[in-house]
Every structure is written in structure tokens, then in C-alpha cells.
Motif scaffolding. Sequence first.
Motif, PDB file in Angstrom:
ATOM      1  N   ASN A 199       0.847  -1.192   0.000  1.00 24.28           N
ATOM      2  CA  ASN A 199       0.000   0.000   0.000  1.00 24.28           C
ATOM      3  C   ASN A 199       0.884   1.244   0.000  1.00 24.28           C
ATOM      4  OD1 ASN A 199       0.804   0.403   2.670  1.00 24.28           O
ATOM      5  ND2 ASN A 199      -1.144  -0.272   3.542  1.00 24.28           N
TER       6      ASN A 199
ATOM      7  N   GLN B 187      -9.799  -2.981   0.533  1.00 27.94           N
ATOM      8  CA  GLN B 187      -8.819  -1.900   0.558  1.00 27.94           C
ATOM      9  C   GLN B 187      -9.348  -0.688  -0.204  1.00 27.94           C
ATOM     10  OE1 GLN B 187      -5.695  -2.192   2.461  1.00 27.94           O
ATOM     11  NE2 GLN B 187      -7.344  -3.502   3.184  1.00 27.94           N
TER      12      GLN B 187
ATOM     13  N   TYR C 272      -1.329   1.039  -5.836  1.00 32.18           N
ATOM     14  CA  TYR C 272      -0.551   0.086  -5.051  1.00 32.18           C
ATOM     15  C   TYR C 272       0.720  -0.247  -5.821  1.00 32.18           C
ATOM     16  CZ  TYR C 272      -4.702  -0.302  -2.213  1.00 32.18           C
ATOM     17  OH  TYR C 272      -5.760  -0.005  -1.395  1.00 32.18           O
TER      18      TYR C 272
END
Length: 151
Positions: free
Chosen positions: A97, A122, A127
Motif C-alpha cells: 500500500n 482496501q 498500489y
Amino acid sequence: KTDSGYIQYNWSPGTYLSTIFYKNPVFNGDKTIDYILTRTDTLSHCQIEDTYHIIVSNDVVLSVPKAFTPNNDGLNDVLKLEYGAGLKTFNYFKLFNRWGKLIFETSNVNGTWDGKFNGREQDVDAYTYLLDYVTFKDEHVTKTGSVILLR
């Protein structure tokens, strides 16, 4: 595929083939080549010819999509590598992340990420990924990039 009645096979040329007289010879070549397979019905002497273009490439076909949408609509719901050829060994695919926390890891080239970490969806975000593999030319490759999670 079954060849009804065709019991005689002849591959031409015989270069890089384990045999020229079997339906499925083993190819062990390092160059692109064209073959003609002649199948013959031994009773009627009827022949069929097929042409096969065998492409040998040193290219590695492995890429990460730019984005995916884990929204359960049946389209691009998981992030997966687009894999075609050229890998001798696949070591890992890791996703991080924005804070550098490892949120997904697999050593399976067919592994997929569903957009969740510890069961939680998420955030929509970019990412970072890290890929590591070895090619058939024994080249060790590490690649980085980013993928966007959209909903």
C-alpha cells in the motif's frame, strides 16, 4: 483431436523433432520453423496436409494490469498477472500500500488478489508491486510498478 482412419503420419522437415512418423512428436528447437504434417489413410490413400508455424522466442510475456475493479460485477474483480511464456522460475509477486505495508504476496504465477487485506476491502488507491523471476536464458529479473484499485 482424433484422426479417424488416418494412421500414417509424416512431418517435414524432421528438424528438431523426436520422430517424423508419430502424430505428436516432441519439439526441441531453438528457432522458429514451419512444418507440414501429411496424414494418410492407408486404405484409401487419401492424404491431408496441415501446416504448422512454430514460433520460438526469447521474449518473456509477463505483465501486470494497470488497474482492476474488485466490485463483484464479474469483470476484472481480481488482480492477476498476464502470463504467456518465457519464465523458468517465478519467485514472487508482492503488493504494497501507499505506506509500504505488504498487503498481498504469492509465489504462484496464477495467484490472484481480490482487493482485500485481512478480510477488509482496501481503499481505491495506487498500489506498488514487486515482481521477481528467472527467464529461460537464466536472467534474474526484478520489476516494480504500480496498479490502481478502482471500485
